[in-house]
Scaffold this active site. Structure first.
Site, PDB file in Angstrom:
ATOM      1  N   ASP A  74       1.035  -1.249   0.017  1.00 40.83           N
ATOM      2  CA  ASP A  74       0.054  -0.076  -0.143  1.00 40.83           C
ATOM      3  C   ASP A  74       0.969   1.226  -0.042  1.00 40.83           C
ATOM      4  O   ASP A  74       1.674   1.732   1.024  1.00 40.83           O
ATOM      5  CB  ASP A  74      -0.973   0.037   1.290  1.00 40.83           C
ATOM      6  N   TYR A  84       2.495   9.991   0.246  1.00 44.48           N
ATOM      7  CA  TYR A  84       3.510   9.344   1.117  1.00 44.48           C
ATOM      8  C   TYR A  84       4.977   9.666   0.538  1.00 44.48           C
ATOM      9  O   TYR A  84       5.846   9.575   1.339  1.00 44.48           O
ATOM     10  CB  TYR A  84       3.342   7.826   1.216  1.00 44.48           C
ATOM     11  N   LYS A 123      -2.787   6.044  -4.181  1.00 47.25           N
ATOM     12  CA  LYS A 123      -4.004   6.781  -4.124  1.00 47.25           C
ATOM     13  C   LYS A 123      -3.821   8.043  -4.778  1.00 47.25           C
ATOM     14  O   LYS A 123      -2.697   8.658  -4.546  1.00 47.25           O
ATOM     15  CB  LYS A 123      -4.371   6.850  -2.733  1.00 47.25           C
ATOM     16  N   HIS A 180      -8.145   9.179  -1.959  1.00 46.96           N
ATOM     17  CA  HIS A 180      -7.356   9.050  -0.657  1.00 46.96           C
ATOM     18  C   HIS A 180      -8.373   9.723   0.244  1.00 46.96           C
ATOM     19  O   HIS A 180      -8.497   9.164   1.368  1.00 46.96           O
ATOM     20  CB  HIS A 180      -6.095   9.841  -0.636  1.00 46.96           C
ATOM     21  N   ASN A 190     -11.468   6.671   3.523  1.00 45.76           N
ATOM     22  CA  ASN A 190     -11.960   7.771   4.197  1.00 45.76           C
ATOM     23  C   ASN A 190     -13.319   8.417   3.822  1.00 45.76           C
ATOM     24  O   ASN A 190     -13.730   9.519   4.164  1.00 45.76           O
ATOM     25  CB  ASN A 190     -10.929   8.885   4.393  1.00 45.76           C
ATOM     26  N   SER A 203       5.809  -1.651   8.628  1.00 45.67           N
ATOM     27  CA  SER A 203       6.954  -1.436   9.691  1.00 45.67           C
ATOM     28  C   SER A 203       8.156  -1.313   8.412  1.00 45.67           C
ATOM     29  O   SER A 203       8.041  -1.823   7.308  1.00 45.67           O
ATOM     30  CB  SER A 203       7.123  -2.935  10.148  1.00 45.67           C
ATOM     31  N   LYS A 224      12.892  -5.676   9.673  1.00 46.48           N
ATOM     32  CA  LYS A 224      12.729  -6.961   8.993  1.00 46.48           C
ATOM     33  C   LYS A 224      12.047  -7.731   9.919  1.00 46.48           C
ATOM     34  O   LYS A 224      10.900  -8.491   9.363  1.00 46.48           O
ATOM     35  CB  LYS A 224      14.028  -7.426   8.690  1.00 46.48           C
TER      36      LYS A 224
END
Ligand SMILES: NC(=O)c1ccc[n+]([C@@H]2O[C@H](COP(=O)([O-])OP(=O)(O)OC[C@H]3O[C@@H](n4cnc5c(N)ncnc54)[C@H](OP(=O)(O)O)[C@@H]3O)[C@@H](O)[C@H]2O)c1
Ligand SMILES: *[C@@H]1O[C@H](CO)[C@@H](O)[C@H](O)[C@H]1NC(C)=O
Ligand SMILES: *[C@@H]1O[C@H](CO)[C@@H](O)[C@H](O)[C@H]1NC(C)=O
Length: 333
Positions: free
Chosen positions: A74, A79, A108, A141, A180, A282, A285
């Site tokens: 995603d 971003y 998005k 988005h 959203n 995250s 790893k």
């Protein structure tokens, strides 16, 4: 059985233990989406600005994720991680680890590109950064439209949706959806366009379980992707006023110990059992590997009831600076 076949079986067992495989779910347009993905938004700083990408951290995360079995990534134009997602995906394709069609990529459309004729160019810019010819899912988005200097614009998301349909018709994305949007906005979109988003991406975590919106989407055949799946579990990422639970909550720890899992994995598993597709982020790893390793156990009804009781309708992402928009999707109090 000869020694070679035995060795092969042991190798397969070892690999399947160290990697995870998320089942694929069917979208309402006939395409398939893996039931868990990797988030690539780096979050906000304490000052409320977006955390900048450092070095190759997202590229590494995506490569580790693909090696660990993730087949769903995603990202979003805003971003600033599309370039690194694209590098990682293309590297793994070049290495022969995956083929393009094995991996589901979501990006998005940002709020400043809501004009109907802006959607296709915006997606083309994303595709150029991703170095891909198509994405699997393109989302609006937010229902909110803004100018470059952050003034609210009065562009109807229904017009934006027409641009999304055009992007799909041109083959730039396989599926289209929204993020959203609240139920009233979804109802309006569906009734005015006679077409359904393939997925709704919303915040879902222990503090914000949104049972009514999930039930509505289920009735409509819209799969829900859940962002910020860890909510406020981790004390270093939240403040004291924010409602519990934290990861050291005794009832969560007890459930985690029973299955030899972490509390993070219990939170993800609960979401999977709600029918939601979590997209945990995250850049480490070990955590990336841990987060997809949630498909080999099942919670009991009693445990699900314990987890359900944490729902407080508390949002991490309330986007209160957008309350002035006519299309602000959340409760205003
Ligand atoms: N549509 C939208 O408007 C929207 C809004 C927000 C988010 N999203 C998407 O959803 C994704 C996930 O949401 P999010 O990033 O807000 O929050 P999240 O995935 O709930 O939490 C991420 C945080 O948890 C930590 N973490 C991850 N796995 C862990 C583990 N196993 N144990 C302990 N800590 C762990 C991460 O730290 P490390 O990275 O340091 O490991 C990171 O700080 C985003 O990346 C983005 O792709 C979409
Ligand atoms: C873009 O993708 C192509 C095909 O996968 C690859 O050959 C090329 O090296 C990639 N370019 C960049 C800049 O990553
Ligand atoms: C518990 O989980 C850890 C990490 O996945 C694993 O290394 C260990 O072997 C597991 N222990 C048992 C008893 O299954």
């Amino acid at each position: 059985m000869d020694a070679r076949s035995l060795w092969l079986i042991l190798a397969i067992v070892a690999v399947s233990k160290s990697t995870g495989v998320a089942p694929r779910l069917k979208l309402n347009d006939g395409k398939e989406i893996p039931a868990l993905g990797l988030g690539t938004w780096l979050g906000f700083t304490k000052e409320g600005t977006r955390v900048p990408v450092q070095g190759d951290e997202v590229e590494n995360a995506v490569q580790w994720a693909i090696d660990a079995g993730y087949r769903h990534i995603d990202t979003a134009a805003i971003y600033n991680t599309e370039l690194q997602v694209g590098r990682a995906v293309n590297k793994k394709i070049a290495e022969g680890v995956i083929k393009r069609e094995d991996v589901f990529i979501t990006t998005k459309l940002w709020n400043t590109r809501h004009a109907k004729e802006d959607v296709v160019p915006a997606l083309k810019e994303s595709l150029q950064k991703l170095n891909l010819t198509y994405v699997d899912l393109y989302l609006i988005h937010w229902p909110i439209s803004e100018s470059e200097d952050q003034k609210f614009l009065d562009i109807d998301y229904v017009d934006t949706w027409r641009g999304m349909e055009e992007a799909r018709a041109q083959g730039l994305t396989r599926s289209i959806g929204v993020s959203n949007f609240n139920q009233a906005q979804l109802e309006r979109l569906i009734s005015l366009t006679n077409s359904k988003p393939a997925s709704l991406q919303i915040e879902i975590n222990l503090n914000l379980q949104q049972p009514d919106l999930l039930a509505y989407c289920k009735r409509q055949g819209i799969l829900v992707t859940g962002y910020t799946p860890f909510g406020s579990l981790f004390s270093d990422k939240t403040t004291e006023e924010v409602p519990p639970p934290r990861a050291d909550d005794t009832s969560l720890v007890a459930i985690a110990q029973k299955y030899n899992k972490t509390v993070a994995q219990i939170a993800l598993r609960y979401e999977v059992e709600l029918g939601v597709i979590p997209i945990p982020k995250s850049i480490h790893k070990k955590r990336i590997e841990q987060n997809i390793n949630v498909f080999d156990f099942e919670l009991t009804q009693e445990e699900r009831d314990v987890l359900k009781a944490f729902d407080k309708n508390y949002r991490v992402i309330a986007a209160t600076h957008w309350k002035g928009s006519p299309h602000y999707p959340f409760e205003k109090n």
